[in-house]
Write a protein that holds these residues in place. Structure first.
Motif, PDB file in Angstrom:
ATOM      1  N   ASP A 328      13.315  30.092   9.793  1.00 48.14           N
ATOM      2  CA  ASP A 328      14.272  31.183   9.576  1.00 48.14           C
ATOM      3  C   ASP A 328      13.643  32.560   9.695  1.00 48.14           C
ATOM      4  O   ASP A 328      14.321  33.578   9.507  1.00 48.14           O
ATOM      5  CB  ASP A 328      14.915  31.048   8.187  1.00 48.14           C
ATOM      6  CG  ASP A 328      15.761  29.795   8.069  1.00 48.14           C
ATOM      7  OD1 ASP A 328      16.321  29.363   9.098  1.00 48.14           O
ATOM      8  OD2 ASP A 328      15.856  29.238   6.957  1.00 48.14           O
ATOM      9  N   SER A 329      12.374  32.632   9.989  1.00 51.30           N
ATOM     10  CA  SER A 329      11.690  33.917  10.090  1.00 51.30           C
ATOM     11  C   SER A 329      12.125  34.663  11.348  1.00 51.30           C
ATOM     12  O   SER A 329      12.373  34.046  12.391  1.00 51.30           O
ATOM     13  CB  SER A 329      10.174  33.710  10.116  1.00 51.30           C
ATOM     14  OG  SER A 329       9.747  33.022   8.962  1.00 51.30           O
ATOM     15  N   PRO A 330      12.207  35.994  11.282  1.00 56.13           N
ATOM     16  CA  PRO A 330      12.618  36.774  12.457  1.00 56.13           C
ATOM     17  C   PRO A 330      11.562  36.722  13.556  1.00 56.13           C
ATOM     18  O   PRO A 330      10.365  36.610  13.275  1.00 56.13           O
ATOM     19  CB  PRO A 330      12.774  38.191  11.897  1.00 56.13           C
ATOM     20  CG  PRO A 330      11.886  38.220  10.701  1.00 56.13           C
ATOM     21  CD  PRO A 330      11.954  36.848  10.101  1.00 56.13           C
ATOM     22  N   ASP A 331      12.006  36.798  14.786  1.00 57.39           N
ATOM     23  CA  ASP A 331      11.105  36.796  15.932  1.00 57.39           C
ATOM     24  C   ASP A 331      10.778  38.249  16.260  1.00 57.39           C
ATOM     25  O   ASP A 331      11.554  38.948  16.893  1.00 57.39           O
ATOM     26  CB  ASP A 331      11.787  36.115  17.125  1.00 57.39           C
ATOM     27  CG  ASP A 331      10.871  36.030  18.336  1.00 57.39           C
ATOM     28  OD1 ASP A 331       9.650  36.206  18.163  1.00 57.39           O
ATOM     29  OD2 ASP A 331      11.373  35.815  19.461  1.00 57.39           O
ATOM     30  N   LEU A 332       9.613  38.726  15.809  1.00 55.50           N
ATOM     31  CA  LEU A 332       9.235  40.120  15.980  1.00 55.50           C
ATOM     32  C   LEU A 332       8.325  40.276  17.195  1.00 55.50           C
ATOM     33  O   LEU A 332       7.336  39.555  17.331  1.00 55.50           O
ATOM     34  CB  LEU A 332       8.521  40.629  14.726  1.00 55.50           C
ATOM     35  CG  LEU A 332       9.354  40.519  13.436  1.00 55.50           C
ATOM     36  CD1 LEU A 332       8.535  40.972  12.238  1.00 55.50           C
ATOM     37  CD2 LEU A 332      10.620  41.360  13.557  1.00 55.50           C
ATOM     38  N   PRO A 333       8.638  41.222  18.065  1.00 57.97           N
ATOM     39  CA  PRO A 333       7.873  41.372  19.318  1.00 57.97           C
ATOM     40  C   PRO A 333       6.394  41.631  19.102  1.00 57.97           C
ATOM     41  O   PRO A 333       5.575  41.293  19.964  1.00 57.97           O
ATOM     42  CB  PRO A 333       8.555  42.565  19.997  1.00 57.97           C
ATOM     43  CG  PRO A 333       9.923  42.631  19.397  1.00 57.97           C
ATOM     44  CD  PRO A 333       9.764  42.174  17.977  1.00 57.97           C
ATOM     45  N   TYR A 334       6.019  42.249  17.995  1.00 59.54           N
ATOM     46  CA  TYR A 334       4.613  42.593  17.770  1.00 59.54           C
ATOM     47  C   TYR A 334       3.860  41.533  16.958  1.00 59.54           C
ATOM     48  O   TYR A 334       2.681  41.720  16.636  1.00 59.54           O
ATOM     49  CB  TYR A 334       4.500  43.957  17.081  1.00 59.54           C
ATOM     50  CG  TYR A 334       5.299  44.082  15.812  1.00 59.54           C
ATOM     51  CD1 TYR A 334       4.789  43.684  14.585  1.00 59.54           C
ATOM     52  CD2 TYR A 334       6.588  44.602  15.846  1.00 59.54           C
ATOM     53  CE1 TYR A 334       5.532  43.790  13.426  1.00 59.54           C
ATOM     54  CE2 TYR A 334       7.335  44.719  14.684  1.00 59.54           C
ATOM     55  CZ  TYR A 334       6.802  44.314  13.479  1.00 59.54           C
ATOM     56  OH  TYR A 334       7.542  44.426  12.328  1.00 59.54           O
ATOM     57  N   LEU A 335       4.517  40.427  16.655  1.00 62.75           N
ATOM     58  CA  LEU A 335       3.853  39.323  15.959  1.00 62.75           C
ATOM     59  C   LEU A 335       3.908  38.087  16.854  1.00 62.75           C
ATOM     60  O   LEU A 335       4.681  37.164  16.647  1.00 62.75           O
ATOM     61  CB  LEU A 335       4.517  39.042  14.606  1.00 62.75           C
ATOM     62  CG  LEU A 335       4.361  40.128  13.543  1.00 62.75           C
ATOM     63  CD1 LEU A 335       5.076  39.729  12.258  1.00 62.75           C
ATOM     64  CD2 LEU A 335       2.891  40.427  13.261  1.00 62.75           C
TER      65      LEU A 335
END
Length: 524
Positions: A328-335
């Motif tokens: 459920d974690s967000p898909d962050l471009p910088y991670l």
């Protein structure tokens, strides 16, 4: 027997501290380190005060003000009767909550104010249904991630408590008589003089800023309120002996994480679930210099504060939020997964019987196999599939990591031997000669010996079976005339001597990786 082998330490998302060390040692700057682990973020300037939960005291708690100061029942403005309690240098005050009111008892070097001040312009502290000061929410390392896509704004400007002027001389409080006690329903603030400290003898630690005492937990909960720059000086995330560039990168990531929590109205914890904060006693020239060199610098992404989680070691490659924190974690471009140099990827290994593994996850019936059925971009397991009497059952990879308390999210697994043989193996036996990664963190799956059976349980039947096998072996030898011994294994009916330990013989050569420490702060 299920054998699990892995690399690294922690969730692996974001900056790997061992990677920062390796890059800085090779001459990389703090900017290069941050660009490697948080690509696409930019440096901006921010400031804020933060709140850190530092102590859950059983019952009352004593605070000492080495440079003097005051204990108040409001951060500033008029005080209730008996407040402020004036504390001379080195004086002490006992703080408690009796179920309805807070009680401050002046000890040696402290004096209760005689004048009454029943009118106040200060807003009362939030109270719970019992009248106790409400305890602010504490960050968990998942909370910021799950809110990472929401816009982040600066926290409202707050006016810190005005430092008290030079404390006037006064008779030292003696005993616990009424003259030395002040009561209030508004909470308690220990405010040091100038840039002095507040010491907590019960923990052996001292803190900059103001300590706020509220009811909760085991009795009294202490929260340190201070400027983020002072907070960073007291952190314990990286050794002071590390290169300046690594310490500076850590300071920027930690500052961003702390201000992001403050902007959401959260209280940080002081351990690895947030960021390790030890207080003034952990300050060093090297760490203070790194904080000063990066003063106010934070990482932003599209104008908002970035989610600068980090870990001690990613094993040579960082993880995505889904790999490190769950689906459920967000898909962050910088991670995103980032490979980085590391001399020691911190290899580890552990094992446990199939039956125990199935029990841990509620698998019904006998478990006969388990495998990684899906991996993420960095190669970390996203899904583990169990198979046996009840058919296949999928388990989320992060849940597998959490329930078994594995050292890292980067691992592989395999099944060795038969399920029947695995039942008698010790739970989670650590492979010999695997180096300890961090003695300060919970150990995964500690080995234990299965409880021995009653000496009168199966032993008579095992003896009878052994006698019959011996007779059969003799007869077989006479018939064949081969003269060869007949091997007969008692198998599951054989019982090991009481106290005999069974240890997995596999050896893993040491190698080491970085881990993350942020609760994202220490996050790890």
């Amino acid at each position: 027997m299920v054998v699990i082998e892995g690399r690294g330490f922690g969730h692996g998302v974001g900056m790997a501290q061992d990677g920062a060390l390796a890059m800085a040692s090779a001459g990389a700057s703090a900017a290069s380190i941050l660009n490697r682990f948080y690509p696409g973020t930019v440096v901006a300037k921010r400031s804020a005060s933060v709140r850190v939960g530092v102590y859950d005291a059983p019952g009352s708690v004593t605070v000492v003000l080495p440079a003097g100061g005051e204990v108040r029942d409001a951060p500033s403005g008029p005080q209730s009767t008996g407040f402020p309690i004036v504390v001379n240098p080195g004086g002490a005050v006992s703080l408690a909550f009796d179920g309805s009111k807070y009680k401050a008892t002046a000890l040696s070097g402290a004096t209760v104010t005689k004048a009454s001040a029943t009118t106040t312009t200060a807003s009362p502290s939030p109270v719970s249904a019992t009248g106790a000061q409400a305890t602010p929410p504490t960050t968990s390392f998942l909370d910021p991630l799950l809110q990472a896509l929401l816009p982040t704004t600066l926290p409202p400007t707050t006016v810190p408590p005005t430092p008290p002027s030079a404390a006037p001389g006064g008779a030292a409080g003696a005993g616990g008589g009424a003259a030395n006690v002040a009561l209030t329903s508004r909470g308690l603030w220990a405010v040091p003089k100038g840039d002095g400290l507040v010491a907590v003898p019960g923990t052996g630690r001292s803190y900059r800023g103001t300590l706020v005492a509220g009811a909760g937990g085991q009795g009294m909960q202490l929260t340190d309120e201070l400027d983020v720059e002072l907070y960073l000086r007291g952190m314990g995330e990286m050794p002071a002996s590390w290169p300046a560039a690594a310490l500076q990168a850590q300071a920027i990531a930690a500052r961003t994480f702390a201000i992001r929590a403050a902007s959401a109205g959260r209280t940080l914890c002081d351990d690895q679930q947030c960021q390790v904060y030890i207080g003034a006693g952990n300050e060093s020239a090297a760490n203070n210099a790194a904080v000063a060199a990066t003063k106010g610098q934070v990482l932003t992404y599209q104008g908002g504060l970035a989610e600068t989680v980090y870990s001690a070691s990613g094993g040579g490659i960082s993880a995505t939020p889904a790999e490190g924190f769950g689906p459920d974690s967000p898909d962050l471009p910088y991670l995103k997964p980032v490979e980085y140099p590391v001399a020691d990827p911190q290899l580890w290994a552990t094992s446990l019987p199939l039956a125990e593994l199935g029990s841990r996850f509620g698998y019904r019936g006998a478990l006969r196999g388990v495998e990684v059925s899906r991996t993420g971009p960095s190669g970390r397991p996203l899904e583990i599939t169990f198979d046996g009497d009840s058919g296949p059952m999928a388990v989320d990879g992060h849940r597998f990591f959490s329930v078994l308390q594995l050292r890292s999210t980067l691992f592989t697994l395999r099944v060795e031997g038969t399920p029947e043989a695995a039942v008698a193996a010790p739970l989670g036996a650590q492979a010999p000669d695997v180096p300890s990664v961090d003695a300060g963190r919970p150990e995964p799956l500690m080995a234990r010996q299965l409880a021995p059976s009653s000496p009168l349980g199966r032993a008579p039947w095992v003896g009878t079976a052994a006698l019959l096998l011996a007779v059969w072996a003799t007869a077989a030898h006479r018939v064949t005339g081969a003269g060869r011994p007949v091997a007969a294994a008692v198998g599951a009916d054989a019982e090991a001597p009481v106290g005999e330990e069974q240890v997995e013989a596999e050896r893993v050569e040491p190698e080491r990786v970085e881990e993350e420490r942020v609760e994202e702060g220490s996050p790890g």
